[in-house]
Design a protein around this motif. Sequence first.
Motif, PDB file in Angstrom:
ATOM      1  N   ASP A  89      26.897  55.910  36.245  1.00 13.75           N
ATOM      2  CA  ASP A  89      27.584  57.085  35.866  1.00 13.75           C
ATOM      3  C   ASP A  89      28.736  56.567  35.116  1.00 13.75           C
ATOM      4  OD1 ASP A  89      29.586  56.328  37.722  1.00 13.75           O
ATOM      5  OD2 ASP A  89      29.243  58.081  39.031  1.00 13.75           O
ATOM      6  N   GLY A  90      29.030  55.312  34.681  1.00 12.59           N
ATOM      7  CA  GLY A  90      30.266  54.756  34.041  1.00 12.59           C
ATOM      8  C   GLY A  90      31.443  54.504  34.837  1.00 12.59           C
ATOM      9  N   GLY A  91      31.345  54.793  36.153  1.00  9.99           N
ATOM     10  CA  GLY A  91      32.638  54.439  37.041  1.00  9.99           C
ATOM     11  C   GLY A  91      32.579  53.020  37.195  1.00  9.99           C
ATOM     12  N   LEU A  92      33.675  52.660  37.470  1.00  9.01           N
ATOM     13  CA  LEU A  92      34.100  51.108  37.506  1.00  9.01           C
ATOM     14  C   LEU A  92      33.108  50.503  38.856  1.00  9.01           C
ATOM     15  CD1 LEU A  92      37.645  50.577  36.610  1.00  9.01           C
ATOM     16  CD2 LEU A  92      35.481  50.300  35.492  1.00  9.01           C
ATOM     17  N   GLY A  93      32.991  51.556  40.193  1.00 11.07           N
ATOM     18  CA  GLY A  93      32.573  50.997  41.216  1.00 11.07           C
ATOM     19  C   GLY A  93      33.615  50.147  42.107  1.00 11.07           C
ATOM     20  N   GLY A  94      33.097  49.583  42.995  1.00  4.98           N
ATOM     21  CA  GLY A  94      34.125  48.705  43.812  1.00  4.98           C
ATOM     22  C   GLY A  94      34.312  47.138  43.511  1.00  4.98           C
ATOM     23  N   TYR A  95      35.256  46.740  44.061  1.00  3.74           N
ATOM     24  CA  TYR A  95      35.696  45.560  43.753  1.00  3.74           C
ATOM     25  C   TYR A  95      36.219  44.744  44.707  1.00  3.74           C
ATOM     26  CZ  TYR A  95      36.834  41.236  41.036  1.00  3.74           C
ATOM     27  OH  TYR A  95      36.957  39.735  40.481  1.00  3.74           O
ATOM     28  N   LEU A  96      36.046  43.790  45.533  1.00  2.00           N
ATOM     29  CA  LEU A  96      36.703  43.257  46.463  1.00  2.00           C
ATOM     30  C   LEU A  96      38.299  43.048  46.569  1.00  2.00           C
ATOM     31  CD1 LEU A  96      36.188  41.980  49.640  1.00  2.00           C
ATOM     32  CD2 LEU A  96      35.895  39.429  48.488  1.00  2.00           C
ATOM     33  N   PHE A  97      38.605  42.776  45.674  1.00  2.00           N
ATOM     34  CA  PHE A  97      40.150  42.329  45.386  1.00  2.00           C
ATOM     35  C   PHE A  97      40.867  43.600  44.761  1.00  2.00           C
ATOM     36  CE2 PHE A  97      37.544  38.569  44.710  1.00  2.00           C
ATOM     37  CZ  PHE A  97      37.978  37.836  45.724  1.00  2.00           C
ATOM     38  N   GLY A  98      40.030  44.845  44.797  1.00  2.00           N
ATOM     39  CA  GLY A  98      40.553  46.038  44.244  1.00  2.00           C
ATOM     40  C   GLY A  98      40.248  46.550  42.965  1.00  2.00           C
ATOM     41  N   VAL A  99      40.062  47.764  42.732  1.00  2.00           N
ATOM     42  CA  VAL A  99      39.569  48.367  41.563  1.00  2.00           C
ATOM     43  C   VAL A  99      40.552  48.025  40.456  1.00  2.00           C
ATOM     44  CG1 VAL A  99      38.780  50.579  40.391  1.00  2.00           C
ATOM     45  CG2 VAL A  99      37.954  50.013  42.494  1.00  2.00           C
ATOM     46  N   GLU A 100      41.775  48.173  40.838  1.00  2.00           N
ATOM     47  CA  GLU A 100      42.969  47.852  39.688  1.00  2.00           C
ATOM     48  C   GLU A 100      42.670  46.646  39.113  1.00  2.00           C
ATOM     49  OE1 GLU A 100      46.744  46.317  38.357  1.00  2.00           O
ATOM     50  OE2 GLU A 100      46.051  45.826  40.142  1.00  2.00           O
ATOM     51  N   VAL A 101      42.261  45.460  39.809  1.00  2.00           N
ATOM     52  CA  VAL A 101      42.093  44.084  39.325  1.00  2.00           C
ATOM     53  C   VAL A 101      40.864  44.027  38.454  1.00  2.00           C
ATOM     54  CG1 VAL A 101      41.551  41.830  40.026  1.00  2.00           C
ATOM     55  CG2 VAL A 101      43.375  43.001  41.303  1.00  2.00           C
ATOM     56  N   LYS A 102      40.012  44.950  38.906  1.00  2.00           N
ATOM     57  CA  LYS A 102      38.592  44.894  37.839  1.00  2.00           C
ATOM     58  C   LYS A 102      38.984  45.553  36.737  1.00  2.00           C
ATOM     59  CE  LYS A 102      33.780  46.462  38.476  1.00  2.00           C
ATOM     60  NZ  LYS A 102      32.833  47.126  39.418  1.00  2.00           N
ATOM     61  N   GLU A 103      39.766  46.546  36.617  1.00  2.00           N
ATOM     62  CA  GLU A 103      40.044  47.447  35.641  1.00  2.00           C
ATOM     63  C   GLU A 103      40.858  46.338  34.682  1.00  2.00           C
ATOM     64  OE1 GLU A 103      41.290  51.954  34.507  1.00  2.00           O
ATOM     65  OE2 GLU A 103      42.609  50.578  35.930  1.00  2.00           O
ATOM     66  N   ARG A 104      41.802  45.712  35.208  1.00  2.00           N
ATOM     67  CA  ARG A 104      42.577  44.805  34.230  1.00  2.00           C
ATOM     68  C   ARG A 104      41.759  43.688  33.634  1.00  2.00           C
ATOM     69  NH1 ARG A 104      48.315  44.088  36.762  1.00  2.00           N
ATOM     70  NH2 ARG A 104      48.847  43.613  34.653  1.00  2.00           N
ATOM     71  N   LEU A 105      40.776  43.105  34.332  1.00  2.00           N
ATOM     72  CA  LEU A 105      39.841  42.122  33.968  1.00  2.00           C
ATOM     73  C   LEU A 105      38.888  42.634  32.727  1.00  2.00           C
ATOM     74  CD1 LEU A 105      39.129  40.395  37.237  1.00  2.00           C
ATOM     75  CD2 LEU A 105      40.244  39.520  35.635  1.00  2.00           C
ATOM     76  N   LEU A 106      38.561  43.971  32.970  1.00  2.00           N
ATOM     77  CA  LEU A 106      37.515  44.244  32.123  1.00  2.00           C
ATOM     78  C   LEU A 106      38.467  44.702  30.699  1.00  2.00           C
ATOM     79  CD1 LEU A 106      35.538  46.701  34.153  1.00  2.00           C
ATOM     80  CD2 LEU A 106      34.823  44.632  32.952  1.00  2.00           C
ATOM     81  N   TYR A 107      39.728  45.199  30.850  1.00  2.00           N
ATOM     82  CA  TYR A 107      40.675  45.320  29.530  1.00  2.00           C
ATOM     83  C   TYR A 107      40.904  44.173  29.068  1.00  2.00           C
ATOM     84  CZ  TYR A 107      41.527  50.551  30.007  1.00  2.00           C
ATOM     85  OH  TYR A 107      41.464  51.637  29.838  1.00  2.00           O
ATOM     86  N   HIS A 108      41.234  42.972  29.764  1.00  2.00           N
ATOM     87  CA  HIS A 108      41.365  41.668  29.192  1.00  2.00           C
ATOM     88  C   HIS A 108      40.324  41.322  28.549  1.00  2.00           C
ATOM     89  CE1 HIS A 108      43.142  37.462  29.525  1.00  2.00           C
ATOM     90  NE2 HIS A 108      42.168  37.162  29.834  1.00  2.00           N
ATOM     91  N   GLU A 109      39.045  41.382  29.018  1.00  2.00           N
ATOM     92  CA  GLU A 109      37.879  40.975  28.324  1.00  2.00           C
ATOM     93  C   GLU A 109      37.427  41.684  27.160  1.00  2.00           C
ATOM     94  OE1 GLU A 109      36.146  38.580  32.110  1.00  2.00           O
ATOM     95  OE2 GLU A 109      34.971  40.400  31.513  1.00  2.00           O
ATOM     96  N   GLY A 110      37.877  42.927  26.888  1.00  2.00           N
ATOM     97  CA  GLY A 110      37.584  44.006  25.944  1.00  2.00           C
ATOM     98  C   GLY A 110      36.677  44.666  26.112  1.00  2.00           C
ATOM     99  N   ALA A 111      36.166  44.864  27.486  1.00  2.00           N
ATOM    100  CA  ALA A 111      34.974  45.757  27.804  1.00  2.00           C
ATOM    101  C   ALA A 111      35.328  47.157  27.939  1.00  2.00           C
ATOM    102  CB  ALA A 111      34.287  45.197  29.189  1.00  2.00           C
ATOM    103  N   LEU A 112      36.546  47.367  28.285  1.00  2.00           N
ATOM    104  CA  LEU A 112      37.527  48.644  28.291  1.00  2.00           C
ATOM    105  C   LEU A 112      38.386  48.642  27.092  1.00  2.00           C
ATOM    106  CD1 LEU A 112      37.761  49.320  32.041  1.00  2.00           C
ATOM    107  CD2 LEU A 112      36.229  50.114  30.674  1.00  2.00           C
ATOM    108  N   ARG A 113      38.647  49.869  26.855  1.00  2.00           N
ATOM    109  CA  ARG A 113      39.675  49.897  25.753  1.00  2.00           C
ATOM    110  C   ARG A 113      40.554  51.223  26.062  1.00  2.00           C
ATOM    111  NH1 ARG A 113      39.397  45.666  23.105  1.00  2.00           N
ATOM    112  NH2 ARG A 113      37.201  45.111  22.297  1.00  2.00           N
TER     113      ARG A 113
END
Length: 183
Positions: free
Chosen positions: A159-183
């Motif tokens: 559904d486009g949601g980030l889902g979970g991440y062992l180290f927190g969704v905020e870290v996952k989101e920051r990684l995806l921004y860092h890599e350019g997968a999120l804008r």
Amino acid sequence: MTHSRSGAPLAHAVVDIVGHPFHAIWTPEDGAVRAAGFATAADPGAERLIERFAQSDPGLAARGLAPAPAEGGAVVDALRAYAEGDTSAIDVIPVAQRETPFRGEVWRALRGVRAGEAVTYTELAGRAGRPSAVRAAASGCANNLVALIVPCHRIVRTDGGLGGYLFGVEVKERLLYHEGALR
């Protein structure tokens, strides 16, 4: 491939990535990262990472960690390059973790998901060769001991949601921004 269960202590380092301390542990004889993950507010020393590693491979973990963290070398240099924006730098870091046959396929499929790309758990299951094994693919992500380098953060919900991440969704989101997968 066999590895000596006795020998030099395991190398380790901490590198700041997306504003969070990232811990990596590797075997110095082959440079393969065996455990990696982010410190969190609840686990600032990443002790849970060491516990998970010891549960997965008690013999290797029994070697202990080198007294001082590594300040340079291939793993540290690649992690620093990634942190500074070369998001493909981690692709060359060798990894090794105990695996079941399908979990190994999931982890190899994860390494094929490039920076800037985010795929669903369904797509990951297909890339691992078992399109109907979505839950097993998600379990492979949850049990991945080499976070970031085996990039489970690049997997999102259908559904486009980030889902979970062992180290927190905020870290996952920051990684995806860092890599350019999120804008």
